[in-house]
Design a protein around this motif. Structure first.
Motif, PDB file in Angstrom:
ATOM      1  N   HIS A 142      -4.624   1.601  -5.528  1.00  0.00           N
ATOM      2  CA  HIS A 142      -5.109   2.188  -6.774  1.00  0.00           C
ATOM      3  C   HIS A 142      -5.754   3.542  -6.504  1.00  0.00           C
ATOM      4  O   HIS A 142      -5.511   4.516  -7.223  1.00  0.00           O
ATOM      5  CB  HIS A 142      -6.111   1.235  -7.423  1.00  0.00           C
ATOM      6  CG  HIS A 142      -6.640   1.727  -8.718  1.00  0.00           C
ATOM      7  ND1 HIS A 142      -7.856   2.355  -8.818  1.00  0.00           N
ATOM      8  CD2 HIS A 142      -6.113   1.720  -9.960  1.00  0.00           C
ATOM      9  CE1 HIS A 142      -8.059   2.703 -10.083  1.00  0.00           C
ATOM     10  NE2 HIS A 142      -7.015   2.325 -10.797  1.00  0.00           N
ATOM     11  N   LEU A 143      -6.578   3.629  -5.465  1.00  0.00           N
ATOM     12  CA  LEU A 143      -7.252   4.877  -5.134  1.00  0.00           C
ATOM     13  C   LEU A 143      -6.253   5.983  -4.806  1.00  0.00           C
ATOM     14  O   LEU A 143      -6.364   7.104  -5.314  1.00  0.00           O
ATOM     15  CB  LEU A 143      -8.197   4.649  -3.952  1.00  0.00           C
ATOM     16  CG  LEU A 143      -9.082   5.817  -3.541  1.00  0.00           C
ATOM     17  CD1 LEU A 143     -10.066   6.137  -4.661  1.00  0.00           C
ATOM     18  CD2 LEU A 143      -9.819   5.495  -2.264  1.00  0.00           C
ATOM     19  N   VAL A 144      -5.262   5.682  -3.991  1.00  0.00           N
ATOM     20  CA  VAL A 144      -4.266   6.689  -3.608  1.00  0.00           C
ATOM     21  C   VAL A 144      -3.452   7.117  -4.828  1.00  0.00           C
ATOM     22  O   VAL A 144      -3.214   8.314  -5.037  1.00  0.00           O
ATOM     23  CB  VAL A 144      -3.346   6.151  -2.489  1.00  0.00           C
ATOM     24  CG1 VAL A 144      -2.168   7.079  -2.258  1.00  0.00           C
ATOM     25  CG2 VAL A 144      -4.143   5.982  -1.200  1.00  0.00           C
ATOM     26  N   PHE A 145      -3.034   6.192  -5.670  1.00  0.00           N
ATOM     27  CA  PHE A 145      -2.241   6.540  -6.837  1.00  0.00           C
ATOM     28  C   PHE A 145      -3.055   7.320  -7.869  1.00  0.00           C
ATOM     29  O   PHE A 145      -2.539   8.231  -8.512  1.00  0.00           O
ATOM     30  CB  PHE A 145      -1.616   5.304  -7.462  1.00  0.00           C
ATOM     31  CG  PHE A 145      -0.540   4.695  -6.598  1.00  0.00           C
ATOM     32  CD1 PHE A 145       0.387   5.481  -5.951  1.00  0.00           C
ATOM     33  CD2 PHE A 145      -0.474   3.327  -6.434  1.00  0.00           C
ATOM     34  CE1 PHE A 145       1.364   4.938  -5.149  1.00  0.00           C
ATOM     35  CE2 PHE A 145       0.502   2.754  -5.633  1.00  0.00           C
ATOM     36  CZ  PHE A 145       1.422   3.554  -4.990  1.00  0.00           C
ATOM     37  N   VAL A 146      -4.322   7.004  -8.014  1.00  0.00           N
ATOM     38  CA  VAL A 146      -5.165   7.761  -8.946  1.00  0.00           C
ATOM     39  C   VAL A 146      -5.363   9.187  -8.435  1.00  0.00           C
ATOM     40  O   VAL A 146      -5.252  10.144  -9.201  1.00  0.00           O
ATOM     41  CB  VAL A 146      -6.513   7.052  -9.167  1.00  0.00           C
ATOM     42  CG1 VAL A 146      -7.508   7.960  -9.868  1.00  0.00           C
ATOM     43  CG2 VAL A 146      -6.303   5.782  -9.975  1.00  0.00           C
ATOM     44  N   TYR A 147      -5.643   9.346  -7.145  1.00  0.00           N
ATOM     45  CA  TYR A 147      -5.764  10.689  -6.586  1.00  0.00           C
ATOM     46  C   TYR A 147      -4.457  11.463  -6.769  1.00  0.00           C
ATOM     47  O   TYR A 147      -4.476  12.642  -7.136  1.00  0.00           O
ATOM     48  CB  TYR A 147      -6.127  10.642  -5.094  1.00  0.00           C
ATOM     49  CG  TYR A 147      -7.603  10.596  -4.826  1.00  0.00           C
ATOM     50  CD1 TYR A 147      -8.413  11.690  -5.104  1.00  0.00           C
ATOM     51  CD2 TYR A 147      -8.203   9.461  -4.295  1.00  0.00           C
ATOM     52  CE1 TYR A 147      -9.778  11.656  -4.856  1.00  0.00           C
ATOM     53  CE2 TYR A 147      -9.562   9.419  -4.047  1.00  0.00           C
ATOM     54  CZ  TYR A 147     -10.341  10.517  -4.323  1.00  0.00           C
ATOM     55  OH  TYR A 147     -11.683  10.485  -4.077  1.00  0.00           O
ATOM     56  N   GLY A 148      -3.337  10.822  -6.503  1.00  0.00           N
ATOM     57  CA  GLY A 148      -2.040  11.485  -6.693  1.00  0.00           C
ATOM     58  C   GLY A 148      -1.806  11.879  -8.139  1.00  0.00           C
ATOM     59  O   GLY A 148      -1.307  12.974  -8.421  1.00  0.00           O
ATOM     60  N   ASP A 186      -4.103   3.462   3.828  1.00  0.00           N
ATOM     61  CA  ASP A 186      -3.784   2.060   4.088  1.00  0.00           C
ATOM     62  C   ASP A 186      -3.497   1.390   2.743  1.00  0.00           C
ATOM     63  O   ASP A 186      -4.396   1.174   1.947  1.00  0.00           O
ATOM     64  CB  ASP A 186      -4.961   1.380   4.786  1.00  0.00           C
ATOM     65  CG  ASP A 186      -4.730  -0.100   4.997  1.00  0.00           C
ATOM     66  OD1 ASP A 186      -3.561  -0.511   5.039  1.00  0.00           O
ATOM     67  OD2 ASP A 186      -5.723  -0.831   5.104  1.00  0.00           O
ATOM     68  N   LEU A 187      -2.235   1.081   2.486  1.00  0.00           N
ATOM     69  CA  LEU A 187      -1.838   0.533   1.194  1.00  0.00           C
ATOM     70  C   LEU A 187      -1.748  -0.988   1.206  1.00  0.00           C
ATOM     71  O   LEU A 187      -1.071  -1.578   0.373  1.00  0.00           O
ATOM     72  CB  LEU A 187      -0.493   1.141   0.765  1.00  0.00           C
ATOM     73  CG  LEU A 187      -0.473   2.659   0.607  1.00  0.00           C
ATOM     74  CD1 LEU A 187       0.916   3.131   0.242  1.00  0.00           C
ATOM     75  CD2 LEU A 187      -1.486   3.115  -0.414  1.00  0.00           C
ATOM     76  N   SER A 188      -2.456  -1.621   2.129  1.00  0.00           N
ATOM     77  CA  SER A 188      -2.348  -3.074   2.248  1.00  0.00           C
ATOM     78  C   SER A 188      -3.167  -3.803   1.183  1.00  0.00           C
ATOM     79  O   SER A 188      -2.901  -4.971   0.912  1.00  0.00           O
ATOM     80  CB  SER A 188      -2.777  -3.528   3.641  1.00  0.00           C
ATOM     81  OG  SER A 188      -4.135  -3.196   3.853  1.00  0.00           O
TER      82      SER A 188
END
Length: 48
Positions: free
Chosen positions: A16-22, A8-10
């Protein structure tokens, strides 16, 4: 936490969490590729 809430990128925190994991996964893949490339270039040992 489910996959639906994880991606959920809202909110800024979720983005930030998704981009850091990526980014961490990308760095690990680059490192594994670098190790594999250097390992494939090593010559076999002649000390038998």
């Amino acid at each position: 936490m489910t996959w639906q809430t994880f991606f959920d990128l809202s909110t800024m925190a979720h983005r930030h969490l998704v981009f850091v994991y990526g980014g961490v996964i990308a760095v690990q893949l680059v490192y594994i590729g670098w190790i594999a490339r250097n390992w494939s270039r090593t010559k076999p040992s002649t000390n038998r």
